[in-house]
Design an enzyme around this catalytic site. Structure first.
Site, PDB file in Angstrom:
ATOM      1  N   LYS A   1       0.808  -1.219   0.000  1.00 12.66           N
ATOM      2  CA  LYS A   1       0.000   0.000   0.000  1.00 12.66           C
ATOM      3  C   LYS A   1       0.848   1.279   0.000  1.00 12.66           C
ATOM      4  O   LYS A   1       0.356   2.344  -0.403  1.00 12.66           O
ATOM      5  CB  LYS A   1      -0.937   0.010   1.205  1.00 12.66           C
ATOM      6  CG  LYS A   1      -2.067  -1.013   1.140  1.00 12.66           C
ATOM      7  CD  LYS A   1      -3.139  -0.603   0.166  1.00 12.66           C
ATOM      8  CE  LYS A   1      -4.389  -1.456   0.324  1.00 12.66           C
ATOM      9  NZ  LYS A   1      -5.482  -1.010  -0.579  1.00 12.66           N
TER      10      LYS A   1
ATOM     11  N   SER B   1       1.086  -9.873   0.211  1.00 15.53           N
ATOM     12  CA  SER B   1       0.809  -8.443   0.060  1.00 15.53           C
ATOM     13  C   SER B   1       1.059  -7.608   1.304  1.00 15.53           C
ATOM     14  O   SER B   1       1.229  -6.391   1.200  1.00 15.53           O
ATOM     15  CB  SER B   1      -0.629  -8.235  -0.418  1.00 15.53           C
ATOM     16  OG  SER B   1      -1.541  -8.864   0.460  1.00 15.53           O
TER      17      SER B   1
END
Length: 325
Positions: A51, A307
């Site tokens: 992110k 992730s």
């Protein structure tokens, strides 16, 4: 709309601010999967997840005079931290609206990066109304977590790296498994690979009962989840795919894969034991698909994106006690 030129421009703006994360492997994981498994370790990215890439891309892409007034974001944790750090490094204020039930480590980290955290109750409060009020009062620019072209472009830099690293390793064909919430990372990677590694197929990975993207890909229209909370894979729980991301995924992604929570937790433990990295449950669903859903895969080599790694210590301890053989 995001395209390869926007992704390459995002990479130029990000420069050396983001880590070029490695592709990790282990013969132990290959044995379990029955094929070659490579793990793109975005859990080693700044703020502990991919992110940061989208956060930096978005903050850096705002006009300087507008950016100076500050940014605002909604997030259960990883997007919050990415935007918070990107804003801090640009010297601008950030307000992050987070649910009360977000993992404590994510709330604490977001504050530590200098953001003002505003907590809300998912069952009672109107998150959008809170955000609209603060944006209007302070002149803040909203950075959406996935349905935002600049964010998608930043996440797409993961795909550029996968294409380069795959070429370096001589991988001509692979399935790229991606943990998927709203689809920002998945769609960004898919666009990058379409341009740079067209023989790589992107597959979405989600927890069972929260597989809105897989169902949407199957039906050809946006489907919603019945529940909005209640999964240990909190990082990738969203109501439905994005209006921008879904058409990209519908064009470029293969059939979605849903894994159980136990499979995600077991994959998290295996990543810790065999790769020596910490992956959060939501960030481990792609590895879980690679390890335990081989019948749904078609290529000899699979690249699984890990992730994020922002897991609460008690969740990790519980998983280790259950699944560490």
């Amino acid at each position: 709309m995001t395209d390869i030129s926007m992704i390459e421009a995002a990479r130029q703006r990000i420069g050396s601010e983001a880590v070029r994360t490695p592709l990790l492997s282990s013969p132990f994981l290959d044995d379990i999967a029955g094929r070659k498994i490579l793990v793109k370790a975005e859990c080693l990215q700044r703020t502990g997840s991919f992110k940061f890439r989208g956060g930096w891309s978005a903050v850096s892409g705002i006009a300087p005079d507008v950016r100076q007034r500050g940014v605002i974001a909604f997030s259960s944790g990883n997007h919050a931290q990415g935007v918070a750090l990107a804003a801090a490094l640009h010297g601008v204020p950030a307000v992050i609206i987070m649910p009360l039930d977000a993992p404590k480590i994510k709330i604490d980290n977001t504050r530590a990066y200098g953001a003002e955290v505003v907590l809300f109750d998912r069952s009672k409060d109107d998150r959008d109304a809170i955000g609209a009020r603060l944006s209007q009062e302070r002149g803040l620019t909203l950075i959406k977590p996935f349905d935002e072209p600049l964010v998608i472009a930043g996440q797409g830099t993961v795909g550029l790296e996968i294409a380069e690293q795959g070429q370096e390793l001589g991988i001509g064909k692979a399935e790229v498994l991606v943990p998927c919430g709203g689809g920002g990372l998945t769609s960004g990677i898919a666009l990058a690979l379409e341009a740079k590694a067209p023989n790589y197929t992107v597959r979405t990975c989600e927890p069972e009962k929260f597989d809105d993207v897989a169902r949407s890909l199957a039906s050809g229209k946006i489907e919603r989840n019945d529940a909005l909370s209640g999964s240990v894979c909190d990082a990738i729980i969203t109501p439905q795919p994005g209006n921008i991301t879904f058409p990209i995924m519908a064009r470029h992604c293969g059939i979605g894969i849903a894994v159980t929570e136990d499979e995600a937790l077991r994959a998290m433990v295996l990543a810790f034991l065999r790769l020596k990295v910490v992956v959060e449950p939501g960030g481990a669903v792609a590895l879980a698909a690679a390890l335990f859903h081989g019948a749904e895969l078609q290529t000899e080599t699979v690249i699984a994106v890990a992730s994020g790694g922002n897991v609460d210590p008690d969740v990790m301890a519980s998983a280790l006690s259950r699944f560490a053989d």
